[in-house]
Design a protein around this motif. Sequence first.
Motif, PDB file in Angstrom:
ATOM      1  N   SER A 142     -33.041  34.927 -48.578  1.00  0.00           N
ATOM      2  CA  SER A 142     -33.315  34.783 -50.271  1.00  0.00           C
ATOM      3  C   SER A 142     -34.930  34.530 -50.195  1.00  0.00           C
ATOM      4  CB  SER A 142     -32.857  33.559 -50.721  1.00  0.00           C
ATOM      5  OG  SER A 142     -31.317  33.925 -50.910  1.00  0.00           O
ATOM      6  N   SER A 143     -35.627  33.580 -49.354  1.00  0.00           N
ATOM      7  CA  SER A 143     -36.797  33.402 -49.083  1.00  0.00           C
ATOM      8  C   SER A 143     -37.744  34.580 -49.104  1.00  0.00           C
ATOM      9  CB  SER A 143     -37.168  32.196 -48.236  1.00  0.00           C
ATOM     10  OG  SER A 143     -36.893  32.695 -46.871  1.00  0.00           O
ATOM     11  N   PHE A 144     -37.223  35.614 -47.873  1.00  0.00           N
ATOM     12  CA  PHE A 144     -37.666  36.757 -47.797  1.00  0.00           C
ATOM     13  C   PHE A 144     -37.823  37.561 -48.880  1.00  0.00           C
ATOM     14  CE2 PHE A 144     -37.941  40.996 -46.006  1.00  0.00           C
ATOM     15  CZ  PHE A 144     -39.308  41.076 -45.131  1.00  0.00           C
ATOM     16  N   ALA A 145     -36.851  37.663 -49.497  1.00  0.00           N
ATOM     17  CA  ALA A 145     -36.628  38.450 -50.722  1.00  0.00           C
ATOM     18  C   ALA A 145     -37.500  38.363 -51.875  1.00  0.00           C
ATOM     19  CB  ALA A 145     -35.163  38.755 -51.649  1.00  0.00           C
ATOM     20  N   ILE A 146     -37.645  36.744 -51.923  1.00  0.00           N
ATOM     21  CA  ILE A 146     -38.426  36.446 -53.120  1.00  0.00           C
ATOM     22  C   ILE A 146     -39.983  36.303 -52.607  1.00  0.00           C
ATOM     23  CG2 ILE A 146     -38.905  34.306 -54.525  1.00  0.00           C
ATOM     24  CD1 ILE A 146     -36.082  33.593 -54.023  1.00  0.00           C
ATOM     25  N   ASN A 199     -36.037  53.395 -43.414  1.00  0.00           N
ATOM     26  CA  ASN A 199     -36.653  54.595 -43.455  1.00  0.00           C
ATOM     27  C   ASN A 199     -36.133  55.309 -44.683  1.00  0.00           C
ATOM     28  OD1 ASN A 199     -37.959  54.429 -40.971  1.00  0.00           O
ATOM     29  ND2 ASN A 199     -36.151  55.098 -39.833  1.00  0.00           N
ATOM     30  N   LEU A 200     -34.845  54.942 -45.110  1.00  0.00           N
ATOM     31  CA  LEU A 200     -34.370  55.730 -46.628  1.00  0.00           C
ATOM     32  C   LEU A 200     -35.073  55.219 -47.743  1.00  0.00           C
ATOM     33  CD1 LEU A 200     -30.755  56.409 -45.535  1.00  0.00           C
ATOM     34  CD2 LEU A 200     -32.451  58.100 -45.629  1.00  0.00           C
ATOM     35  N   TYR A 201     -35.176  53.795 -47.782  1.00  0.00           N
ATOM     36  CA  TYR A 201     -35.604  53.107 -48.862  1.00  0.00           C
ATOM     37  C   TYR A 201     -36.621  52.383 -48.888  1.00  0.00           C
ATOM     38  CZ  TYR A 201     -30.588  54.200 -49.822  1.00  0.00           C
ATOM     39  OH  TYR A 201     -29.272  54.710 -50.153  1.00  0.00           O
ATOM     40  N   GLY A 202     -37.411  52.432 -47.798  1.00  0.00           N
ATOM     41  CA  GLY A 202     -38.733  51.742 -47.530  1.00  0.00           C
ATOM     42  C   GLY A 202     -38.617  50.200 -47.792  1.00  0.00           C
ATOM     43  N   ASN A 203     -39.727  49.740 -48.428  1.00  0.00           N
ATOM     44  CA  ASN A 203     -39.724  48.123 -48.363  1.00  0.00           C
ATOM     45  C   ASN A 203     -38.596  47.543 -49.282  1.00  0.00           C
ATOM     46  OD1 ASN A 203     -42.052  48.040 -46.812  1.00  0.00           O
ATOM     47  ND2 ASN A 203     -43.457  48.139 -48.528  1.00  0.00           N
ATOM     48  N   PHE A 204     -38.119  48.341 -50.318  1.00  0.00           N
ATOM     49  CA  PHE A 204     -36.994  47.968 -50.927  1.00  0.00           C
ATOM     50  C   PHE A 204     -35.750  47.698 -49.938  1.00  0.00           C
ATOM     51  CE2 PHE A 204     -33.105  48.228 -53.588  1.00  0.00           C
ATOM     52  CZ  PHE A 204     -33.322  47.572 -54.809  1.00  0.00           C
ATOM     53  N   GLY A 205     -35.564  48.396 -49.174  1.00  0.00           N
ATOM     54  CA  GLY A 205     -34.536  48.294 -48.220  1.00  0.00           C
ATOM     55  C   GLY A 205     -34.547  47.324 -47.375  1.00  0.00           C
ATOM     56  N   LEU A 206     -35.691  47.078 -46.696  1.00  0.00           N
ATOM     57  CA  LEU A 206     -36.147  46.049 -45.859  1.00  0.00           C
ATOM     58  C   LEU A 206     -36.120  44.844 -46.473  1.00  0.00           C
ATOM     59  CD1 LEU A 206     -36.963  45.467 -42.946  1.00  0.00           C
ATOM     60  CD2 LEU A 206     -39.505  45.631 -43.787  1.00  0.00           C
ATOM     61  N   ARG A 207     -36.465  44.725 -47.663  1.00  0.00           N
ATOM     62  CA  ARG A 207     -36.548  43.355 -48.625  1.00  0.00           C
ATOM     63  C   ARG A 207     -35.010  42.837 -48.958  1.00  0.00           C
ATOM     64  NH1 ARG A 207     -40.471  42.511 -53.745  1.00  0.00           N
ATOM     65  NH2 ARG A 207     -40.242  40.245 -53.928  1.00  0.00           N
ATOM     66  N   TYR A 208     -34.121  43.653 -49.309  1.00  0.00           N
ATOM     67  CA  TYR A 208     -32.917  43.252 -49.849  1.00  0.00           C
ATOM     68  C   TYR A 208     -31.632  43.512 -49.055  1.00  0.00           C
ATOM     69  CZ  TYR A 208     -35.586  42.519 -54.002  1.00  0.00           C
ATOM     70  OH  TYR A 208     -36.363  42.193 -54.887  1.00  0.00           O
ATOM     71  N   LEU A 209     -31.781  44.139 -48.072  1.00  0.00           N
ATOM     72  CA  LEU A 209     -30.685  44.528 -47.036  1.00  0.00           C
ATOM     73  C   LEU A 209     -30.175  43.116 -46.468  1.00  0.00           C
ATOM     74  CD1 LEU A 209     -28.576  46.318 -45.852  1.00  0.00           C
ATOM     75  CD2 LEU A 209     -30.222  46.530 -43.813  1.00  0.00           C
ATOM     76  N   PRO A 210     -31.079  42.444 -45.885  1.00  0.00           N
ATOM     77  CA  PRO A 210     -30.742  41.223 -45.181  1.00  0.00           C
ATOM     78  C   PRO A 210     -30.153  40.182 -46.090  1.00  0.00           C
ATOM     79  CG  PRO A 210     -33.014  41.773 -44.480  1.00  0.00           C
ATOM     80  CD  PRO A 210     -32.538  42.845 -45.547  1.00  0.00           C
ATOM     81  N   LEU A 211     -30.715  40.257 -47.474  1.00  0.00           N
ATOM     82  CA  LEU A 211     -29.850  39.328 -48.301  1.00  0.00           C
ATOM     83  C   LEU A 211     -28.398  40.019 -48.649  1.00  0.00           C
ATOM     84  CD1 LEU A 211     -30.164  37.087 -50.441  1.00  0.00           C
ATOM     85  CD2 LEU A 211     -31.154  38.620 -52.011  1.00  0.00           C
ATOM     86  N   ILE A 212     -28.337  41.155 -48.814  1.00  0.00           N
ATOM     87  CA  ILE A 212     -26.984  41.677 -48.948  1.00  0.00           C
ATOM     88  C   ILE A 212     -25.946  41.470 -48.112  1.00  0.00           C
ATOM     89  CG2 ILE A 212     -25.375  43.800 -49.259  1.00  0.00           C
ATOM     90  CD1 ILE A 212     -28.082  44.903 -50.780  1.00  0.00           C
ATOM     91  N   LEU A 213     -26.574  41.704 -46.589  1.00  0.00           N
ATOM     92  CA  LEU A 213     -25.861  41.300 -45.581  1.00  0.00           C
ATOM     93  C   LEU A 213     -25.419  39.973 -45.306  1.00  0.00           C
ATOM     94  CD1 LEU A 213     -27.151  43.860 -43.109  1.00  0.00           C
ATOM     95  CD2 LEU A 213     -25.086  43.916 -44.016  1.00  0.00           C
ATOM     96  N   ALA A 214     -26.402  38.985 -45.592  1.00  0.00           N
ATOM     97  CA  ALA A 214     -26.011  37.589 -45.516  1.00  0.00           C
ATOM     98  C   ALA A 214     -25.041  36.860 -46.441  1.00  0.00           C
ATOM     99  CB  ALA A 214     -27.387  36.753 -45.805  1.00  0.00           C
ATOM    100  N   THR A 215     -25.060  37.653 -47.815  1.00  0.00           N
ATOM    101  CA  THR A 215     -24.239  37.404 -49.015  1.00  0.00           C
ATOM    102  C   THR A 215     -22.716  37.824 -48.357  1.00  0.00           C
ATOM    103  OG1 THR A 215     -25.543  37.623 -50.333  1.00  0.00           O
ATOM    104  CG2 THR A 215     -23.542  37.609 -51.269  1.00  0.00           C
TER     105      THR A 215
END
Length: 186
Positions: free
Chosen positions: A71-75, A146-162
């Motif tokens: 969350s802190s990384f995404a925010i 690679n597919l979603y750029g910074n958006f993917g890097l920003r939110y994928l870890p939060l989705i997986l942590a959830t």
Amino acid sequence: FLVGFFTGINLFFPAYIILKFLGDESILGTVQSLAAILSAIGVYIVGRKVKMQNRYLIFISAVFLILLATSSFAIFYYAVGTLLSITFMSLCAPLYGVAFSSLSKDSIAREKSDSHENHYSFIFDQEIFLNIGRISGILLLLLTHNLYGNFGLRYLPLILATSQIVIIWYVKKIDSLNLRNEKNKS
């Protein structure tokens, strides 16, 4: 597999974001050294204070810390988010490892006592699935970036942590089964 998937990302993600946002390898080494010291302190405290009956709470604490990290990384997506994320991840890793290793070894011991199969095959199977999960997690992180750029890097870890919240139910089930078997042996 899921635990391996998560640990693969947890091992690869900090180095990846440090190099991406904070610069060169010297910063990577410094930040990882500080994170290792913080992690060692966490392992020491957990090892000295926690009893076997608290494994479930340890796992919940680890999931809470990884949710804080992602969350802190995404925010705060950039240097501040990277440092906060790595701090929380370094505290999470020993808790997650202690809870998972203890549960899996107890499950292996229970299986060994119920059957005459070689317990090394259980450990081998566990390691194979953990490593397949780790490789899959790293590949998913790279593919998403690679597919979603910074958006993917920003939110994928939060989705997986959830998604780790689902594993809490499974850990509770295993922990209660292991504790029940321990009481029956006594």
